[in-house]
Motif scaffolding. Structure first.
Motif, PDB file in Angstrom:
ATOM      1  N   ARG A   1       0.838  -1.203   0.000  1.00  0.00           N
ATOM      2  CA  ARG A   1       0.000   0.000   0.000  1.00  0.00           C
ATOM      3  C   ARG A   1       0.873   1.253   0.000  1.00  0.00           C
ATOM      4  O   ARG A   1       0.617   2.195  -0.748  1.00  0.00           O
ATOM      5  CB  ARG A   1      -0.922  -0.001   1.219  1.00  0.00           C
ATOM      6  CG  ARG A   1      -1.918   1.154   1.232  1.00  0.00           C
ATOM      7  CD  ARG A   1      -2.769   1.140   2.486  1.00  0.00           C
ATOM      8  NE  ARG A   1      -1.991   1.390   3.691  1.00  0.00           N
ATOM      9  CZ  ARG A   1      -1.542   2.589   4.077  1.00  0.00           C
ATOM     10  NH1 ARG A   1      -1.780   3.638   3.337  1.00  0.00           N
ATOM     11  NH2 ARG A   1      -0.861   2.727   5.186  1.00  0.00           N
ATOM     12  N   ARG A   2       1.930   1.254   0.815  1.00  0.00           N
ATOM     13  CA  ARG A   2       2.844   2.405   0.831  1.00  0.00           C
ATOM     14  C   ARG A   2       3.518   2.576  -0.518  1.00  0.00           C
ATOM     15  O   ARG A   2       3.734   3.706  -0.979  1.00  0.00           O
ATOM     16  CB  ARG A   2       3.903   2.224   1.916  1.00  0.00           C
ATOM     17  CG  ARG A   2       3.361   2.376   3.301  1.00  0.00           C
ATOM     18  CD  ARG A   2       4.432   2.140   4.324  1.00  0.00           C
ATOM     19  NE  ARG A   2       3.904   2.241   5.677  1.00  0.00           N
ATOM     20  CZ  ARG A   2       4.637   2.080   6.758  1.00  0.00           C
ATOM     21  NH1 ARG A   2       5.928   1.803   6.656  1.00  0.00           N
ATOM     22  NH2 ARG A   2       4.089   2.184   7.936  1.00  0.00           N
ATOM     23  N   TYR A   3       3.894   1.481  -1.152  1.00  0.00           N
ATOM     24  CA  TYR A   3       4.504   1.536  -2.486  1.00  0.00           C
ATOM     25  C   TYR A   3       3.541   2.160  -3.490  1.00  0.00           C
ATOM     26  O   TYR A   3       3.891   3.083  -4.215  1.00  0.00           O
ATOM     27  CB  TYR A   3       4.901   0.118  -2.912  1.00  0.00           C
ATOM     28  CG  TYR A   3       5.352   0.017  -4.347  1.00  0.00           C
ATOM     29  CD1 TYR A   3       6.619   0.437  -4.725  1.00  0.00           C
ATOM     30  CD2 TYR A   3       4.508  -0.493  -5.317  1.00  0.00           C
ATOM     31  CE1 TYR A   3       7.042   0.342  -6.033  1.00  0.00           C
ATOM     32  CE2 TYR A   3       4.921  -0.589  -6.630  1.00  0.00           C
ATOM     33  CZ  TYR A   3       6.184  -0.177  -6.983  1.00  0.00           C
ATOM     34  OH  TYR A   3       6.580  -0.254  -8.280  1.00  0.00           O
ATOM     35  N   ARG A   4       2.314   1.653  -3.522  1.00  0.00           N
ATOM     36  CA  ARG A   4       1.322   2.165  -4.484  1.00  0.00           C
ATOM     37  C   ARG A   4       0.958   3.611  -4.215  1.00  0.00           C
ATOM     38  O   ARG A   4       0.742   4.373  -5.157  1.00  0.00           O
ATOM     39  CB  ARG A   4       0.068   1.297  -4.441  1.00  0.00           C
ATOM     40  CG  ARG A   4       0.244  -0.016  -5.143  1.00  0.00           C
ATOM     41  CD  ARG A   4      -1.097  -0.738  -5.264  1.00  0.00           C
ATOM     42  NE  ARG A   4      -0.853  -2.157  -5.266  1.00  0.00           N
ATOM     43  CZ  ARG A   4      -1.131  -2.977  -4.264  1.00  0.00           C
ATOM     44  NH1 ARG A   4      -1.708  -2.530  -3.177  1.00  0.00           N
ATOM     45  NH2 ARG A   4      -0.852  -4.248  -4.355  1.00  0.00           N
ATOM     46  N   ARG A   5       0.874   4.014  -2.937  1.00  0.00           N
ATOM     47  CA  ARG A   5       0.515   5.394  -2.614  1.00  0.00           C
ATOM     48  C   ARG A   5       1.559   6.377  -3.098  1.00  0.00           C
ATOM     49  O   ARG A   5       1.246   7.559  -3.298  1.00  0.00           O
ATOM     50  CB  ARG A   5       0.296   5.555  -1.118  1.00  0.00           C
ATOM     51  CG  ARG A   5      -1.026   4.957  -0.665  1.00  0.00           C
ATOM     52  CD  ARG A   5      -1.287   5.180   0.782  1.00  0.00           C
ATOM     53  NE  ARG A   5      -1.501   6.596   1.052  1.00  0.00           N
ATOM     54  CZ  ARG A   5      -1.541   7.109   2.267  1.00  0.00           C
ATOM     55  NH1 ARG A   5      -1.381   6.339   3.310  1.00  0.00           N
ATOM     56  NH2 ARG A   5      -1.736   8.390   2.437  1.00  0.00           N
ATOM     57  N   PHE A   6       2.783   5.947  -3.288  1.00  0.00           N
ATOM     58  CA  PHE A   6       3.797   6.834  -3.870  1.00  0.00           C
ATOM     59  C   PHE A   6       3.870   6.689  -5.377  1.00  0.00           C
ATOM     60  O   PHE A   6       3.890   7.675  -6.104  1.00  0.00           O
ATOM     61  CB  PHE A   6       5.179   6.551  -3.267  1.00  0.00           C
ATOM     62  CG  PHE A   6       6.244   7.433  -3.861  1.00  0.00           C
ATOM     63  CD1 PHE A   6       6.449   8.704  -3.364  1.00  0.00           C
ATOM     64  CD2 PHE A   6       7.017   7.011  -4.931  1.00  0.00           C
ATOM     65  CE1 PHE A   6       7.403   9.543  -3.921  1.00  0.00           C
ATOM     66  CE2 PHE A   6       7.973   7.826  -5.498  1.00  0.00           C
ATOM     67  CZ  PHE A   6       8.164   9.107  -4.990  1.00  0.00           C
ATOM     68  N   VAL A   7       3.927   5.463  -5.867  1.00  0.00           N
ATOM     69  CA  VAL A   7       4.214   5.225  -7.277  1.00  0.00           C
ATOM     70  C   VAL A   7       3.085   5.669  -8.198  1.00  0.00           C
ATOM     71  O   VAL A   7       3.337   6.276  -9.238  1.00  0.00           O
ATOM     72  CB  VAL A   7       4.576   3.733  -7.506  1.00  0.00           C
ATOM     73  CG1 VAL A   7       4.612   3.396  -8.969  1.00  0.00           C
ATOM     74  CG2 VAL A   7       5.913   3.437  -6.873  1.00  0.00           C
ATOM     75  N   VAL A   8       1.845   5.378  -7.849  1.00  0.00           N
ATOM     76  CA  VAL A   8       0.734   5.713  -8.752  1.00  0.00           C
ATOM     77  C   VAL A   8       0.624   7.218  -8.972  1.00  0.00           C
ATOM     78  O   VAL A   8       0.621   7.683 -10.125  1.00  0.00           O
ATOM     79  CB  VAL A   8      -0.589   5.074  -8.262  1.00  0.00           C
ATOM     80  CG1 VAL A   8      -1.764   5.589  -9.059  1.00  0.00           C
ATOM     81  CG2 VAL A   8      -0.495   3.563  -8.360  1.00  0.00           C
ATOM     82  N   PRO A   9       0.559   8.061  -7.928  1.00  0.00           N
ATOM     83  CA  PRO A   9       0.503   9.504  -8.199  1.00  0.00           C
ATOM     84  C   PRO A   9       1.767  10.037  -8.874  1.00  0.00           C
ATOM     85  O   PRO A   9       1.687  10.922  -9.733  1.00  0.00           O
ATOM     86  CB  PRO A   9       0.332  10.138  -6.820  1.00  0.00           C
ATOM     87  CG  PRO A   9      -0.099   9.063  -5.916  1.00  0.00           C
ATOM     88  CD  PRO A   9       0.389   7.784  -6.497  1.00  0.00           C
ATOM     89  N   ALA A  10       2.927   9.507  -8.500  1.00  0.00           N
ATOM     90  CA  ALA A  10       4.167   9.967  -9.125  1.00  0.00           C
ATOM     91  C   ALA A  10       4.175   9.614 -10.603  1.00  0.00           C
ATOM     92  O   ALA A  10       4.584  10.432 -11.446  1.00  0.00           O
ATOM     93  CB  ALA A  10       5.377   9.346  -8.417  1.00  0.00           C
ATOM     94  N   PHE A  11       3.723   8.414 -10.947  1.00  0.00           N
ATOM     95  CA  PHE A  11       3.662   8.016 -12.347  1.00  0.00           C
ATOM     96  C   PHE A  11       2.694   8.905 -13.125  1.00  0.00           C
ATOM     97  O   PHE A  11       3.010   9.378 -14.216  1.00  0.00           O
ATOM     98  CB  PHE A  11       3.244   6.556 -12.490  1.00  0.00           C
ATOM     99  CG  PHE A  11       2.902   6.182 -13.906  1.00  0.00           C
ATOM    100  CD1 PHE A  11       3.906   5.972 -14.837  1.00  0.00           C
ATOM    101  CD2 PHE A  11       1.583   6.079 -14.317  1.00  0.00           C
ATOM    102  CE1 PHE A  11       3.599   5.654 -16.153  1.00  0.00           C
ATOM    103  CE2 PHE A  11       1.264   5.759 -15.621  1.00  0.00           C
ATOM    104  CZ  PHE A  11       2.269   5.546 -16.542  1.00  0.00           C
ATOM    105  N   VAL A  12       1.508   9.128 -12.567  1.00  0.00           N
ATOM    106  CA  VAL A  12       0.507   9.954 -13.262  1.00  0.00           C
ATOM    107  C   VAL A  12       1.040  11.361 -13.485  1.00  0.00           C
ATOM    108  O   VAL A  12       0.930  11.913 -14.592  1.00  0.00           O
ATOM    109  CB  VAL A  12      -0.823   9.965 -12.463  1.00  0.00           C
ATOM    110  CG1 VAL A  12      -1.783  11.009 -13.005  1.00  0.00           C
ATOM    111  CG2 VAL A  12      -1.459   8.585 -12.488  1.00  0.00           C
ATOM    112  N   ALA A  13       1.646  11.958 -12.463  1.00  0.00           N
ATOM    113  CA  ALA A  13       2.176  13.317 -12.600  1.00  0.00           C
ATOM    114  C   ALA A  13       3.312  13.373 -13.619  1.00  0.00           C
ATOM    115  O   ALA A  13       3.338  14.254 -14.488  1.00  0.00           O
ATOM    116  CB  ALA A  13       2.657  13.819 -11.240  1.00  0.00           C
TER     117      ALA A  13
END
Length: 186
Positions: free
Chosen positions: A95-107
């Motif tokens: 969950r911590r991984y996804r909470r960083f990676v998904v918004p960072a990827f989208v941005a």
């Protein structure tokens, strides 16, 4: 010359000399030289014989260990990994991984696509000078490099502060569980 930890070397043309064992370990007997040992994590049997010829010019058989060939130990180890995967600690790390990676990827992806679209659809805007010979396109292109390095730094920092310790604890626990199932060896 590289030490061989007392293991016999294969494929040599001359007589092999005896090498003293390192760290008080006994040398590997000839009959066990092709077997993979699990009691010593630094034992490099696969790496030392990988790709070496059997002496007659033909390649020797590659020895690749399989967890499924050791009776029920492979299935039991798979159960341990499934149990760990279903655990709350593992889900928290994911969950911590996804909470960083998904918004960072989208941005980052939006920033990249915006740069490419702007470069192809509004060349007048991109050609507008910013300072001297530097125009908007050059500044945005350099911004792409800067944002890549910034994102890499942010990812490494996030991993170090929020995920590395729990992930290492999970890894340690998993190894302890599998080691206990294999009778003290992993």
């Amino acid at each position: 010359m590289q030490r061989s930890k007392g293991r016999p070397r294969g494929g040599g043309a001359g007589q092999e000399s005896w090498v003293e064992p390192l760290d008080g370990h006994d040398p590997v007997p000839d009959e066990d030289a092709g077997q993979l040992r699990y009691d010593d994590p630094w034992y490099d049997a696969l790496a030392s014989g990988w790709g070496e010829s059997a002496g007659d010019g033909a390649q020797g058989p590659a020895v690749v260990p399989s967890a499924r060939t050791e009776g029920g130990a492979g299935a039991a180890a798979a159960d341990v990994y499934l149990e760990v995967q279903r655990s709350a600690a593992f889900q928290e790390v994911r969950r911590r991984y996804r909470r960083f990676v998904v918004p960072a990827f989208v941005a980052f992806f939006a920033w990249y696509v915006g740069y490419v679209v702007a470069a192809t659809t509004v060349p007048d805007l991109m050609a507008r000078p910013v300072a001297g010979a530097v125009n908007v396109a050059m500044a945005a292109g350099l911004g792409q490099f800067l944002s890549t390095f910034l994102l890499t730094w942010a990812y490494a920092r996030h991993a170090r502060l929020r995920r590395d310790r729990p992930a290492l604890e999970l890894r340690w626990d998993t190894q302890e569980l599998t080691r206990g199932m294999n009778g003290g060896t992993s």
